[in-house]
Design a protein around this motif. Structure first.
Motif, PDB file in Angstrom:
ATOM      1  N   THR A   1      11.913  78.716  57.315  1.00 14.44           N
ATOM      2  CA  THR A   1      12.931  78.272  56.355  1.00 14.44           C
ATOM      3  C   THR A   1      14.012  77.440  57.037  1.00 14.44           C
ATOM      4  O   THR A   1      15.112  77.288  56.515  1.00 14.44           O
ATOM      5  CB  THR A   1      13.575  79.489  55.679  1.00 14.44           C
ATOM      6  N   GLU A   2      13.701  76.890  58.211  1.00 17.04           N
ATOM      7  CA  GLU A   2      14.675  76.063  58.924  1.00 17.04           C
ATOM      8  C   GLU A   2      14.962  74.788  58.132  1.00 17.04           C
ATOM      9  O   GLU A   2      14.063  74.181  57.541  1.00 17.04           O
ATOM     10  CB  GLU A   2      14.130  75.726  60.305  1.00 17.04           C
ATOM     11  N   LEU A   3      16.226  74.391  58.119  1.00 18.30           N
ATOM     12  CA  LEU A   3      16.609  73.150  57.453  1.00 18.30           C
ATOM     13  C   LEU A   3      16.286  71.979  58.375  1.00 18.30           C
ATOM     14  O   LEU A   3      16.769  71.919  59.511  1.00 18.30           O
ATOM     15  CB  LEU A   3      18.102  73.178  57.128  1.00 18.30           C
ATOM     16  N   ILE A   4      15.462  71.036  57.915  1.00 19.60           N
ATOM     17  CA  ILE A   4      14.923  69.971  58.764  1.00 19.60           C
ATOM     18  C   ILE A   4      15.206  68.624  58.116  1.00 19.60           C
ATOM     19  O   ILE A   4      15.018  68.453  56.903  1.00 19.60           O
ATOM     20  CB  ILE A   4      13.395  70.146  58.938  1.00 19.60           C
TER      21      ILE A   4
ATOM     22  N   LEU B   1      16.339  66.152  53.554  1.00 21.58           N
ATOM     23  CA  LEU B   1      16.200  67.505  54.069  1.00 21.58           C
ATOM     24  C   LEU B   1      15.097  68.284  53.361  1.00 21.58           C
ATOM     25  O   LEU B   1      14.916  68.172  52.140  1.00 21.58           O
ATOM     26  CB  LEU B   1      17.522  68.261  53.913  1.00 21.58           C
ATOM     27  N   VAL B   2      14.395  69.105  54.138  1.00 26.93           N
ATOM     28  CA  VAL B   2      13.430  70.070  53.607  1.00 26.93           C
ATOM     29  C   VAL B   2      13.589  71.349  54.416  1.00 26.93           C
ATOM     30  O   VAL B   2      14.256  71.372  55.449  1.00 26.93           O
ATOM     31  CB  VAL B   2      11.974  69.556  53.717  1.00 26.93           C
ATOM     32  N   ARG B   3      12.956  72.416  53.925  1.00 27.57           N
ATOM     33  CA  ARG B   3      12.941  73.675  54.662  1.00 27.57           C
ATOM     34  C   ARG B   3      11.512  74.004  55.059  1.00 27.57           C
ATOM     35  O   ARG B   3      10.590  73.856  54.247  1.00 27.57           O
ATOM     36  CB  ARG B   3      13.525  74.811  53.823  1.00 27.57           C
ATOM     37  N   GLY B   4      11.336  74.462  56.319  1.00 27.17           N
ATOM     38  CA  GLY B   4       9.995  74.801  56.751  1.00 27.17           C
ATOM     39  C   GLY B   4       9.931  75.037  58.245  1.00 27.17           C
ATOM     40  O   GLY B   4      10.949  75.261  58.920  1.00 27.17           O
ATOM     41  N   ASP B   5       8.713  74.932  58.773  1.00 26.13           N
ATOM     42  CA  ASP B   5       8.454  75.129  60.204  1.00 26.13           C
ATOM     43  C   ASP B   5       8.535  73.775  60.893  1.00 26.13           C
ATOM     44  O   ASP B   5       7.710  72.888  60.657  1.00 26.13           O
ATOM     45  CB  ASP B   5       7.071  75.763  60.376  1.00 26.13           C
ATOM     46  N   ARG B   6       9.503  73.614  61.767  1.00 20.72           N
ATOM     47  CA  ARG B   6       9.744  72.310  62.388  1.00 20.72           C
ATOM     48  C   ARG B   6       8.552  71.842  63.220  1.00 20.72           C
ATOM     49  O   ARG B   6       8.139  70.686  63.128  1.00 20.72           O
ATOM     50  CB  ARG B   6      11.003  72.389  63.250  1.00 20.72           C
TER      51      ARG B   6
ATOM     52  N   HIS C   1       3.641  74.560  52.628  1.00 20.81           N
ATOM     53  CA  HIS C   1       5.063  74.283  52.439  1.00 20.81           C
ATOM     54  C   HIS C   1       5.379  73.952  50.987  1.00 20.81           C
ATOM     55  O   HIS C   1       6.513  73.542  50.675  1.00 20.81           O
ATOM     56  CB  HIS C   1       5.522  73.132  53.346  1.00 20.81           C
TER      57      HIS C   1
ATOM     58  N   ALA D   1      15.458  69.967  49.965  1.00 20.95           N
ATOM     59  CA  ALA D   1      16.407  71.065  50.179  1.00 20.95           C
ATOM     60  C   ALA D   1      17.820  70.508  50.196  1.00 20.95           C
ATOM     61  O   ALA D   1      18.048  69.322  50.462  1.00 20.95           O
ATOM     62  CB  ALA D   1      16.103  71.786  51.495  1.00 20.95           C
TER      63      ALA D   1
END
Length: 632
Positions: A481-484, A518-523, A608, A630
């Motif tokens: 859920t990291e902001l990327i 921005l998106v949230r996920g696994d960098r 995702h 995001a």
């Protein structure tokens, strides 16, 4: 186009589905025809009646033989001379009609009876009551309790004052006509208005006809009332009586009949004379409250059930309860609106009970069918997996639990084997290939051509092992859920592949816009997605042409596009290029990958919550990713 779940269920289990619908309709029919929920209808009617606009009562006056009058005049029965004086004083004020709700069936002293008969005759507009006794005397089915003949001859007419409560003891309906041995009499309020008895088929005993739903103006004490003693003393102005429909009757506690009504508050009973007054107000109303016809009531009972099954067939299962509740609200609204605004009583209990039972039956049948299908699938999966059959279980649920236990144990074993394979690929297969490449780099007397071929095979094996490990990790690891910022990932991917692009004279064009996407996920997973797409674009693009990376926010989606110029991917290959080990060589394209890169891209993007598509035409190939955007 996929059919709704309910229609698929009816299609798979057509006979069971339609039998369920038919059984529910028959159940609603039985409820309607059997009167099994009449008590619920009474409760609804009583709750709603008080919200109707009351009928006009300004023409009605009750002359009450109440406790104050009994104290002033004396205990009941009063002498007939006193009753005659009451009639004379009322008649002198010129009312439209006078109705006496006191039975005058027994003779008293001759002088008093004569005085009352004379007063009745002088008034000319006094209507007297009659009643019925069941069973009659000497074996008769019914006795008619008429006033004395002298009183009958002097009166303007007769009307019955029989009141028939419902099964719960509440007075909701009056009857315009009672008939005994072929002779019919109107209700006393109807007689006061000059309305004759309704015609009824000839029958022996006592019969009744023309039911009338009493539109009560309010609870006890609502109708205008004056004490009989005040009339006898001359204390009531004539203007208060003139032109009125006057009803004389008992209201004192312990005298006369008392009944519960739909508007009874705190168990307060209403005297019979006030019920006769309410019936009179009902007859005076411009539009009377009527019950729905049998055909309309049947339609009202069955239509919601049909609408329920129609909705359950088309709507998703999760909305079935909401649809049932919406139909129930509609039933209540129609019933309430009809009673309050439309003068029509549609009984709501049958459709409401039928809706609840039908939804429960439908849900039970769906669960039973689903449980059977789950059992069948578990049995099939167990056989295909070669699992030993569990011991016989007492029921279907126990059998399903046993099978799930076996399948779960098997799944854990397979996951352990999967992890062992991944470890084998990531270490045991990589180490020998790395050693081979190291030996080749040191020379060792191997012919150059052979060394080149061996090195190529070793690198391909390493690439295959890396691709499989990455794909396995993408399938097994839950997205973070990291902001990327996708712009940062695109620039990092371009920097990592800049040497390969330079070697082929390809310019990498990254987005210039400074706005974050921005998106949230696994960098790490998303970074490898962009590396894979960019690596393919460089590998299969024509030398000396640009590769463009586009990033934008479209509504609630963040979109990434990677485009190159070169040979097209054949149209018949576009649907399968995201499968594992699938490759799509075209004219001038080299199929020198291992076929796991795009499978990895598809897996990561899907996990995702996004989508990935490919378009290839006119010498340009583009891959587009759409991921949920995001907010910072």
């Amino acid at each position: 186009m996929s059919l709704p779940a309910g229609l698929r269920w009816l299609g798979r289990r057509r006979r069971d589905g339609w039998l369920t619908v038919l059984a529910c309709l028959l159940g609603a029919t039985a409820l309607e025809g059997g009167g099994l929920v009449a008590r619920l209808d009474h409760i609804a009617y009583d709750a709603l009646l008080g919200h109707r606009p009351p009928p006009p009562t300004d023409r009605i006056l009750i002359v009450a033989i109440d406790a104050r009058s009994l104290t002033a005049i004396g205990a009941w029965p009063w002498p007939r001379q006193v009753q005659a004086e009451l009639v004379r004083r009322l008649s002198a004020a010129r009312p439209q009609a006078i109705g006496i709700d006191v039975l005058l069936t027994e003779p008293r002293d001759p002088a008093g009876d004569a005085a009352l008969a004379e007063a009745l005759a002088e008034a000319g507009n006094v209507y007297l009551p009659l009643a019925f006794e069941l069973p009659g005397r000497n074996g008769r089915a019914v006795d008619v309790l008429r006033p004395l003949p002298a009183f009958v001859r002097a009166s303007a007419g007769l009307g019955h004052v029989n009141l028939s409560p419902d099964s719960d003891g509440v007075m909701r309906t009056g009857w315009r006509t009672y008939q005994a041995d072929g002779t019919g009499w109107p209700a006393l309020p109807a007689a006061m208005l000059g309305q004759p008895a309704d015609r009824a088929p000839p029958a022996s005993g006592l019969t009744r006809a023309a039911p009338l739903m009493i539109d009560y103006p309010g609870s006890a004490g609502t109708l205008a009332s004056v004490p009989a003693a005040a009339v006898l003393r001359g204390e009531v102005p004539a203007a208060l009586i003139a032109g009125k429909l006057v009803l004389v009757g008992m209201t004192a506690s312990g005298l006369g009949d008392m009944h519960a009504t739909p508007l009874s508050a705190d168990a307060q009973l209403m005297p019979g004379v006030e019920i006769q007054g309410s019936l009179l107000a009902t007859l005076l109303a411009p539009r009377q409250l009527i019950p729905a016809s049998p055909a309309l009531q049947w339609a009202f009972a069955l239509a919601p059930v049909l609408a329920l099954f129609a909705g359950l067939a088309w709507l998703p299962s999760r909305r079935g309860l909401a649809w049932t509740a919406l139909l129930a609200i509609g039933v209540v609204a129609i019933s309430a609106g009809g009673l309050i605004l439309g003068n029509l009583w549609l009984r709501p209990a049958v459709p409401l009970v039928a809706l609840a039972v039908s939804y429960a039956v439908w849900s039970w049948r769906r669960l039973a069918v689903a449980s059977g299908m789950v059992s069948a699938e578990l049995e099939r999966a167990s056989r295909e997996a070669g699992l030993p059959a569990p011991p016989p279980a007492a029921g279907m649920l126990d059998r399903q639990i046993d099978l799930l236990t076996e399948m779960t144990a098997r799944e854990r074993a397979l996951r352990h084997e999967h992890e062992s394979v991944v470890r084998l690929l990531s270490h045991d297969m990589r180490a020998p290939q790395s050693a081979i490449l190291a030996l080749l780099d040191q020379g060792g007397g191997c012919p150059p051509d052979l060394a080149t071929r061996i090195g190529a095979h070793a690198r391909r094996t390493l690439e295959l092992a890396d691709g499989f490990v990455h794909l396995a990790r993408a399938q097994a690891v839950a997205p973070g859920t990291e902001l990327i910022d996708l712009r940062d990932l695109a620039i990092e991917a371009a920097d990592a592949l800049w040497p390969q692009a330079q070697s082929r004279g390809i310019a990498l064009r990254t987005p210039d816009d400074a706005a974050e996407v921005l998106v949230r996920g696994d960098r790490s997973l998303l970074a490898r997605v962009l590396v894979n797409l960019l690596d393919n674009a460089i590998k299969y693009g024509a030398a000396g042409t640009p590769v463009t990376i586009g990033i934008a926010t479209l509504g609630d989606q963040a979109e990434v596009t990677v485009r190159n110029h070169g040979p097209d991917i054949p149209a018949d290959q576009l649907d399968r290029i995201f499968e594992s080990f699938a490759q799509a060589p075209g004219r001038g394209r080299r199929a020198d990958g291992v076929g796991l890169g795009l499978a990895f891209v598809h897996t990561v993007v899907t996990r995702h919550g996004g989508t990935v598509t490919c378009r290839s035409a006119g010498g340009e190939t583009g891959f587009s990713l759409a991921l949920p955007a995001a907010q910072p």
